[in-house]
Design a protein around this motif. Structure first.
Motif, PDB file in Angstrom:
ATOM      1  N   VAL A 135      -4.402   5.604 -15.433  1.00 15.31           N
ATOM      2  CA  VAL A 135      -4.119   4.637 -14.485  1.00 15.31           C
ATOM      3  C   VAL A 135      -3.948   4.972 -13.183  1.00 15.31           C
ATOM      4  N   GLY A 136      -3.456   6.113 -12.844  1.00 13.51           N
ATOM      5  CA  GLY A 136      -3.582   6.545 -11.454  1.00 13.51           C
ATOM      6  C   GLY A 136      -4.739   6.950 -10.865  1.00 13.51           C
ATOM      7  N   MET A 137      -5.652   6.966 -11.417  1.00 10.54           N
ATOM      8  CA  MET A 137      -7.179   7.004 -11.042  1.00 10.54           C
ATOM      9  C   MET A 137      -7.572   5.804 -10.107  1.00 10.54           C
ATOM     10  N   PHE A 138      -7.027   4.661 -10.378  1.00 14.91           N
ATOM     11  CA  PHE A 138      -7.392   3.484 -10.003  1.00 14.91           C
ATOM     12  C   PHE A 138      -6.456   3.022  -8.671  1.00 14.91           C
ATOM     13  N   LEU A 139      -5.140   3.580  -8.451  1.00 11.48           N
ATOM     14  CA  LEU A 139      -4.487   3.375  -7.457  1.00 11.48           C
ATOM     15  C   LEU A 139      -5.087   3.327  -6.126  1.00 11.48           C
ATOM     16  N   PRO A 140      -5.912   4.215  -5.526  1.00 13.52           N
ATOM     17  CA  PRO A 140      -6.646   3.911  -4.502  1.00 13.52           C
ATOM     18  C   PRO A 140      -7.574   2.635  -4.359  1.00 13.52           C
ATOM     19  N   ILE A 141      -7.937   2.347  -5.350  1.00 10.53           N
ATOM     20  CA  ILE A 141      -8.589   0.929  -5.217  1.00 10.53           C
ATOM     21  C   ILE A 141      -7.650  -0.143  -5.016  1.00 10.53           C
ATOM     22  N   PHE A 142      -6.416  -0.393  -5.690  1.00  5.69           N
ATOM     23  CA  PHE A 142      -5.687  -1.209  -5.233  1.00  5.69           C
ATOM     24  C   PHE A 142      -4.962  -1.184  -3.721  1.00  5.69           C
ATOM     25  N   SER A 143      -4.996   0.011  -3.442  1.00  2.00           N
ATOM     26  CA  SER A 143      -4.604   0.332  -1.912  1.00  2.00           C
ATOM     27  C   SER A 143      -5.542  -0.213  -1.120  1.00  2.00           C
ATOM     28  N   ILE A 144      -6.976  -0.147  -1.374  1.00  2.00           N
ATOM     29  CA  ILE A 144      -8.048  -0.352  -0.393  1.00  2.00           C
ATOM     30  C   ILE A 144      -8.121  -1.925  -0.324  1.00  2.00           C
ATOM     31  N   VAL A 145      -7.733  -2.777  -1.263  1.00  2.00           N
ATOM     32  CA  VAL A 145      -7.851  -4.007  -1.333  1.00  2.00           C
ATOM     33  C   VAL A 145      -6.684  -4.453  -0.431  1.00  2.00           C
ATOM     34  N   CYS A 173       0.949  -1.155  -0.010  1.00  2.00           N
ATOM     35  CA  CYS A 173       0.108   0.106  -0.047  1.00  2.00           C
ATOM     36  C   CYS A 173       0.811   1.227   0.005  1.00  2.00           C
ATOM     37  N   LEU A 174       1.870   1.372   0.659  1.00  2.00           N
ATOM     38  CA  LEU A 174       2.763   2.486   0.890  1.00  2.00           C
ATOM     39  C   LEU A 174       3.490   2.693  -0.596  1.00  2.00           C
ATOM     40  N   PHE A 175       3.777   1.285  -1.265  1.00  2.00           N
ATOM     41  CA  PHE A 175       4.581   1.452  -2.675  1.00  2.00           C
ATOM     42  C   PHE A 175       3.590   2.097  -3.616  1.00  2.00           C
ATOM     43  N   ILE A 176       2.063   1.752  -3.185  1.00  2.00           N
ATOM     44  CA  ILE A 176       1.298   2.099  -4.415  1.00  2.00           C
ATOM     45  C   ILE A 176       1.067   3.544  -4.328  1.00  2.00           C
ATOM     46  N   ASN A 177       0.791   4.248  -2.861  1.00  2.00           N
ATOM     47  CA  ASN A 177       0.536   5.427  -2.790  1.00  2.00           C
ATOM     48  C   ASN A 177       1.828   6.344  -2.723  1.00  2.00           C
ATOM     49  N   ALA A 178       3.078   6.067  -2.484  1.00  2.37           N
ATOM     50  CA  ALA A 178       4.132   6.925  -2.468  1.00  2.37           C
ATOM     51  C   ALA A 178       4.859   7.040  -3.692  1.00  2.37           C
TER      52      ALA A 178
END
Length: 135
Positions: free
Chosen positions: A102-112, A12-17
């Motif tokens: 693709v950046g719009m969907f990053l929060p979805i991956f973080s949530i999962v 999650c840190l990798f996805i958001n940072a």
């Protein structure tokens, strides 16, 4: 070495940072990419999410606190996702956003990943409680 929720939180840190610097949120009609750094609200929300993920990783001994921070991080990512959807749906026609990135969907991956981490934290907490009952 590490517990499984630590790997989920690191993901999650990798996805958001890191990934928001690589993938644009969307492209406008001119083909110019819009990154999260171009809006202070997105910078703050991504920064808060990174901070919560890092604090969750650091507080591995306090499972209950880790679980609460995971929940807060899920809510924060839902707000971020809601802002992205609002921004794309609220613009009139094709005036501002031409192509979603693709950046719009990053929060979805973080949530999962955060949900999986919270599941693992809950499982650890239940295991500790069951061992305490046996004593």
């Amino acid at each position: 070495m590490f517990r499984i929720q630590t790997y989920y939180l690191l993901g999650c840190l990798f996805i958001n940072a890191i990934l928001p610097f690589i993938f644009p949120l969307w492209k406008d009609l001119n083909g110019k990419s819009f990154y999260f750094m171009m809006d202070i609200v997105y910078v703050i929300l991504f920064g808060l999410s990174n901070t919560l993920s890092l604090l969750s990783i650091i507080s591995h001994k306090k499972r209950q606190q880790q679980f609460v921070m995971g929940r807060l991080n899920i809510i924060l990512n839902l707000i971020l996702l809601g802002l992205f959807v609002y921004r794309t749906l609220n613009t009139s026609g094709e005036t501002a956003i031409s192509e979603k990135g693709v950046g719009m969907f990053l929060p979805i991956f973080s949530i999962v990943l955060l949900v999986l981490a919270n599941k693992a934290i809950k499982k650890d907490e239940d295991l500790v409680k069951s061992v305490d009952r046996l004593r």
